[in-house]
Scaffold this motif. Structure first.
Motif, PDB file in Angstrom:
ATOM      1  N   UNK A  76       0.859  -1.183   0.000  1.00  0.00           N
ATOM      2  CA  UNK A  76       0.000   0.000   0.000  1.00  0.00           C
ATOM      3  C   UNK A  76       0.896   1.233   0.000  1.00  0.00           C
ATOM      4  N   UNK A  77       0.875   2.036  -1.078  1.00  0.00           N
ATOM      5  CA  UNK A  77       1.775   3.189  -1.157  1.00  0.00           C
ATOM      6  C   UNK A  77       1.455   4.281  -0.141  1.00  0.00           C
ATOM      7  N   UNK A  78       0.315   4.210   0.515  1.00  0.00           N
ATOM      8  CA  UNK A  78      -0.014   5.169   1.568  1.00  0.00           C
ATOM      9  C   UNK A  78       0.668   4.843   2.878  1.00  0.00           C
ATOM     10  N   UNK A  79       1.135   3.608   3.033  1.00  0.00           N
ATOM     11  CA  UNK A  79       1.760   3.181   4.287  1.00  0.00           C
ATOM     12  C   UNK A  79       3.219   2.776   4.133  1.00  0.00           C
ATOM     13  N   UNK A  80       3.619   2.410   2.921  1.00  0.00           N
ATOM     14  CA  UNK A  80       4.965   1.887   2.711  1.00  0.00           C
ATOM     15  C   UNK A  80       5.636   2.546   1.515  1.00  0.00           C
ATOM     16  N   UNK A  81       6.935   2.461   1.485  1.00  0.00           N
ATOM     17  CA  UNK A  81       7.739   2.851   0.342  1.00  0.00           C
ATOM     18  C   UNK A  81       8.611   1.671  -0.039  1.00  0.00           C
ATOM     19  N   UNK A  99       2.032   0.627  11.823  1.00  0.00           N
ATOM     20  CA  UNK A  99       1.091   0.176  10.806  1.00  0.00           C
ATOM     21  C   UNK A  99      -0.192   0.989  10.950  1.00  0.00           C
ATOM     22  N   UNK A 100      -0.507   1.799   9.932  1.00  0.00           N
ATOM     23  CA  UNK A 100      -1.693   2.653   9.995  1.00  0.00           C
ATOM     24  C   UNK A 100      -3.006   1.878   9.901  1.00  0.00           C
ATOM     25  N   UNK A 101      -2.930   0.601   9.564  1.00  0.00           N
ATOM     26  CA  UNK A 101      -4.147  -0.211   9.556  1.00  0.00           C
ATOM     27  C   UNK A 101      -4.551  -0.616  10.966  1.00  0.00           C
ATOM     28  N   UNK A 102      -3.608  -0.600  11.912  1.00  0.00           N
ATOM     29  CA  UNK A 102      -3.881  -1.053  13.269  1.00  0.00           C
ATOM     30  C   UNK A 102      -3.774   0.037  14.327  1.00  0.00           C
ATOM     31  N   UNK A 114      -8.854   0.792  17.819  1.00  0.00           N
ATOM     32  CA  UNK A 114     -10.054   0.533  18.614  1.00  0.00           C
ATOM     33  C   UNK A 114     -10.148   1.461  19.822  1.00  0.00           C
ATOM     34  N   UNK A 115      -9.032   2.095  20.200  1.00  0.00           N
ATOM     35  CA  UNK A 115      -8.976   3.018  21.343  1.00  0.00           C
ATOM     36  C   UNK A 115      -8.209   4.275  20.912  1.00  0.00           C
ATOM     37  N   UNK A 116      -8.840   5.102  20.035  1.00  0.00           N
ATOM     38  CA  UNK A 116      -8.115   6.181  19.363  1.00  0.00           C
ATOM     39  C   UNK A 116      -7.964   7.498  20.131  1.00  0.00           C
ATOM     40  N   UNK A 117      -8.310   7.512  21.400  1.00  0.00           N
ATOM     41  CA  UNK A 117      -8.195   8.742  22.186  1.00  0.00           C
ATOM     42  C   UNK A 117      -7.240   8.535  23.348  1.00  0.00           C
ATOM     43  N   UNK A 118      -6.679   9.652  23.868  1.00  0.00           N
ATOM     44  CA  UNK A 118      -5.750   9.560  25.005  1.00  0.00           C
ATOM     45  C   UNK A 118      -6.265  10.378  26.167  1.00  0.00           C
ATOM     46  N   UNK A 119      -6.029   9.833  27.358  1.00  0.00           N
ATOM     47  CA  UNK A 119      -6.327  10.517  28.612  1.00  0.00           C
ATOM     48  C   UNK A 119      -5.145  10.234  29.523  1.00  0.00           C
TER      49      UNK A 119
END
Length: 142
Positions: A76-81, A99-102, A114-119
């Motif tokens: 995937x050219x959006x994640x790798x070169x 890995x931007x998929x995970x 699955x837990x995209x926020x920080x506190x």
């Protein structure tokens, strides 16, 4: 003599019919050839300059080959070169490739998608928790 002329004419008609029918069948089915591999252009991209590497199209993204021929890795050219036949990650978070998929990068820290926020130092899912001045609390808790 008439038999052999008739036979030759029938043979010519049969050959012309078969030759004309083959492209129609391929066009109707949408099957193309990449070297010796059949594929559909809606699902794959053929790269003749990479030894006929065949890479998928996933969610509208045409993956690219890294390497040559059947030994090529599709990426995937959006994640790798790719450099000299070697893959490398494009995304970093706090100096760490990921890995931007995970994962997502939140304020310089990696969190699972699955837990995209920080506190504070914790990653959380808003469906389960909320943040109160850097303190993580369960939903429904005051």
């Amino acid at each position: 003599m008439q038999f052999s002329t008739t036979l030759a004419a029938l043979f010519a008609v049969a050959c012309a019919t078969l030759t004309a029918a083959s492209p129609v069948v391929e066009a109707r089915d949408g099957i193309l050839m990449c070297g010796r591999q059949p594929y559909r252009k809606t699902d794959y991209t053929c790269y003749p300059k990479n030894g006929y590497a065949l890479c998928p199209i996933i969610n509208g993204v045409a993956f690219l080959p890294c390497g040559y021929g059947q030994g090529a890795a599709c990426y995937d050219p959006g994640n790798y070169g790719c450099s000299n036949g070697k893959l490398y990650l494009l995304k970093e978070c706090g100096g760490i490739p990921f890995d931007t998929n995970s994962y997502v990068c939140v304020q310089g820290h990696l969190c699972p998608k699955t837990h995209p926020l920080r506190c504070g130092d914790a990653c959380y899912n808003i469906a389960q928790y909320w943040c109160d001045n850097g303190i993580l609390k369960q939903q429904g808790q005051k």
